[in-house]
Design a protein around this motif. Structure first.
Motif, PDB file in Angstrom:
ATOM      1  N   ALA A 201       0.851  -1.186   0.000  1.00 29.52           N
ATOM      2  CA  ALA A 201       0.000   0.000   0.000  1.00 29.52           C
ATOM      3  C   ALA A 201       0.888   1.237   0.000  1.00 29.52           C
ATOM      4  N   ALA A 202       0.500   2.214  -0.779  1.00 28.79           N
ATOM      5  CA  ALA A 202       1.310   3.431  -0.884  1.00 28.79           C
ATOM      6  C   ALA A 202       0.406   4.623  -1.118  1.00 28.79           C
ATOM      7  N   LEU A 203       0.825   5.773  -0.571  1.00 30.10           N
ATOM      8  CA  LEU A 203       0.147   7.037  -0.809  1.00 30.10           C
ATOM      9  C   LEU A 203       0.653   7.581  -2.138  1.00 30.10           C
ATOM     10  N   VAL A 204      -0.237   7.699  -3.124  1.00 32.00           N
ATOM     11  CA  VAL A 204       0.186   8.072  -4.476  1.00 32.00           C
ATOM     12  C   VAL A 204      -0.082   9.542  -4.785  1.00 32.00           C
ATOM     13  N   ALA A 205      -1.001  10.181  -4.072  1.00 31.13           N
ATOM     14  CA  ALA A 205      -1.287  11.595  -4.343  1.00 31.13           C
ATOM     15  C   ALA A 205      -2.079  12.163  -3.175  1.00 31.13           C
ATOM     16  N   ILE A 206      -2.000  13.477  -3.025  1.00 31.65           N
ATOM     17  CA  ILE A 206      -2.767  14.156  -1.992  1.00 31.65           C
ATOM     18  C   ILE A 206      -3.132  15.547  -2.511  1.00 31.65           C
ATOM     19  N   ASP A 207      -4.366  15.953  -2.300  1.00 31.65           N
ATOM     20  CA  ASP A 207      -4.822  17.275  -2.712  1.00 31.65           C
ATOM     21  C   ASP A 207      -5.940  17.704  -1.775  1.00 31.65           C
ATOM     22  N   GLU A 208      -6.631  18.802  -2.119  1.00 27.83           N
ATOM     23  CA  GLU A 208      -7.661  19.294  -1.222  1.00 27.83           C
ATOM     24  C   GLU A 208      -8.861  18.352  -1.156  1.00 27.83           C
ATOM     25  N   GLY A 209      -8.995  17.467  -2.134  1.00 26.70           N
ATOM     26  CA  GLY A 209     -10.125  16.542  -2.126  1.00 26.70           C
ATOM     27  C   GLY A 209      -9.900  15.310  -1.283  1.00 26.70           C
ATOM     28  N   GLY A 210      -8.651  14.930  -1.067  1.00 22.73           N
ATOM     29  CA  GLY A 210      -8.383  13.742  -0.288  1.00 22.73           C
ATOM     30  C   GLY A 210      -6.970  13.237  -0.470  1.00 22.73           C
ATOM     31  N   PRO A 242     -13.105   9.260   7.673  1.00 23.72           N
ATOM     32  CA  PRO A 242     -14.012   9.606   6.566  1.00 23.72           C
ATOM     33  C   PRO A 242     -13.321   9.445   5.210  1.00 23.72           C
ATOM     34  N   LEU A 243     -14.131   9.175   4.200  1.00 26.93           N
ATOM     35  CA  LEU A 243     -13.616   9.058   2.847  1.00 26.93           C
ATOM     36  C   LEU A 243     -13.422  10.434   2.235  1.00 26.93           C
ATOM     37  N   GLY A 244     -12.512  10.513   1.252  1.00 26.77           N
ATOM     38  CA  GLY A 244     -12.295  11.739   0.511  1.00 26.77           C
ATOM     39  C   GLY A 244     -12.859  11.617  -0.895  1.00 26.77           C
ATOM     40  N   ARG A 245     -12.629  12.642  -1.689  1.00 23.49           N
ATOM     41  CA  ARG A 245     -13.087  12.631  -3.070  1.00 23.49           C
ATOM     42  C   ARG A 245     -11.981  12.041  -3.958  1.00 23.49           C
ATOM     43  N   ALA A 246     -12.388  11.072  -4.770  1.00 19.55           N
ATOM     44  CA  ALA A 246     -11.426  10.453  -5.678  1.00 19.55           C
ATOM     45  C   ALA A 246     -11.067  11.429  -6.785  1.00 19.55           C
ATOM     46  N   PRO A 247      -9.869  11.305  -7.350  1.00 25.16           N
ATOM     47  CA  PRO A 247      -9.512  12.164  -8.493  1.00 25.16           C
ATOM     48  C   PRO A 247     -10.476  11.952  -9.639  1.00 25.16           C
ATOM     49  N   ALA A 248     -10.627  12.962 -10.475  1.00 29.46           N
ATOM     50  CA  ALA A 248     -11.602  12.904 -11.569  1.00 29.46           C
ATOM     51  C   ALA A 248     -11.285  11.786 -12.529  1.00 29.46           C
ATOM     52  N   SER A 249      -9.995  11.446 -12.755  1.00 28.09           N
ATOM     53  CA  SER A 249      -9.599  10.414 -13.710  1.00 28.09           C
ATOM     54  C   SER A 249      -9.447   9.054 -13.080  1.00 28.09           C
ATOM     55  N   SER A 250      -9.765   8.913 -11.808  1.00 26.49           N
ATOM     56  CA  SER A 250      -9.565   7.648 -11.102  1.00 26.49           C
ATOM     57  C   SER A 250     -10.866   6.901 -10.974  1.00 26.49           C
ATOM     58  N   GLY A 251     -10.757   5.591 -10.952  1.00 28.74           N
ATOM     59  CA  GLY A 251     -11.932   4.755 -10.741  1.00 28.74           C
ATOM     60  C   GLY A 251     -11.998   4.183  -9.345  1.00 28.74           C
TER      61      GLY A 251
END
Length: 253
Positions: A201-210, A242-251
């Motif tokens: 498991a790895a953290l691949v990105a972080i932004d204001e959405g999650g 809590p869950l965050g918002r997934a990136p727009a291009s992610s499934g």
């Protein structure tokens, strides 16, 4: 008149040979037609392949007659019929080029052990479990249980990715970026360890959405990804994350 007189025996022989060829092709068509209808049974030929086999046999008889019988009748191998036979044979060879190329690639795939029965792989842009390998194609079973026939020729245009046995399963999770991210990573690894092996498991990105995590594990079974996502959702709810918002291009979730 002398040339006409000399050509009469050849014409008669050509007419007789043409009639014999028509009778032979007609007999072959009727024979394979009876096989397709179940009136005649052949141990080496299923009934659903009889019509196609009959067409191939009649085509072979026609080409053989043009190439072999025509020189015997006319007494020369430079006649128009012989040339027509060569043109037909060359056209068939040209039309079969993709099939021959696919068989050539299949030889390297099969004898080079690039794929094995039971592997989970991406072949020719399609994914699934390898169920059968022939010289022409690889037969995969996709997630819906359907058979996908992929010609080996497509592997020249798409990379082949072998996921191994058991296959790798991937999930993507987005959580609130203000939570303890290391705890989320440990939670992903713990839930994966309860289902399979080689968990990562790895953290691949972080932004204001999650904060977006990507996790993989090796596991063989039915609906592994669904069971893993269910376990992750229950663990996140139990930990109050809590869950965050997934990136727009992610499934991902």
């Amino acid at each position: 008149m002398g040339r006409i007189a000399r050509s009469v025996p050849v014409l008669l022989l050509a007419i007789v040979a043409t009639l014999a060829l028509l009778v032979l092709t007609r007999f072959v068509g009727l024979f394979f037609g009876s096989v397709s209808r179940g009136e005649t049974s052949l141990g080496w030929l299923p009934s659903d392949l009889a019509i196609a086999t009959g067409v191939l046999v009649r085509f072979g008889i026609l080409v053989a007659a043009l190439l072999l019988a025509a020189p015997l009748i006319t007494g020369t191998d430079e006649g128009a019929l012989t040339r027509v036979g060569f043109v037909v044979l060359a056209s068939a060879a040209l039309a079969s080029t993709p099939l021959i190329a696919s068989a050539a690639v299949g030889l390297s795939v099969i004898y080079g052990r690039r794929l094995r029965i039971g592997d989970i792989a991406d072949v020719g842009g399609r994914s699934g479990r390898v169920r059968e390998l022939t010289l022409i194609e690889a037969r995969l079973e996709d997630e819906d249980g359907c058979v996908v026939r992929v010609p080996h020729l497509l592997s020249l245009f798409h990379p082949t990715r072998i996921r191994g046995r058991p296959p790798l399963v991937t999930v993507e999770i987005s959580v609130d970026p203000s939570t303890d991210l290391e705890r989320v990573r440990e939670l992903l690894l713990r839930t994966a360890s309860g289902l399979g092996s080689r968990a990562r498991a790895a953290l691949v990105a972080i932004d204001e959405g999650g904060a977006h995590f990507r996790a993989t594990m090796a596991c063989d079974g039915d609906d592994v990804r669904g069971r893993w996502l269910t376990a992750v959702a229950q663990a996140l709810a139990a930990a109050g994350i809590p869950l965050g918002r997934a990136p727009a291009s992610s499934g991902g979730a």
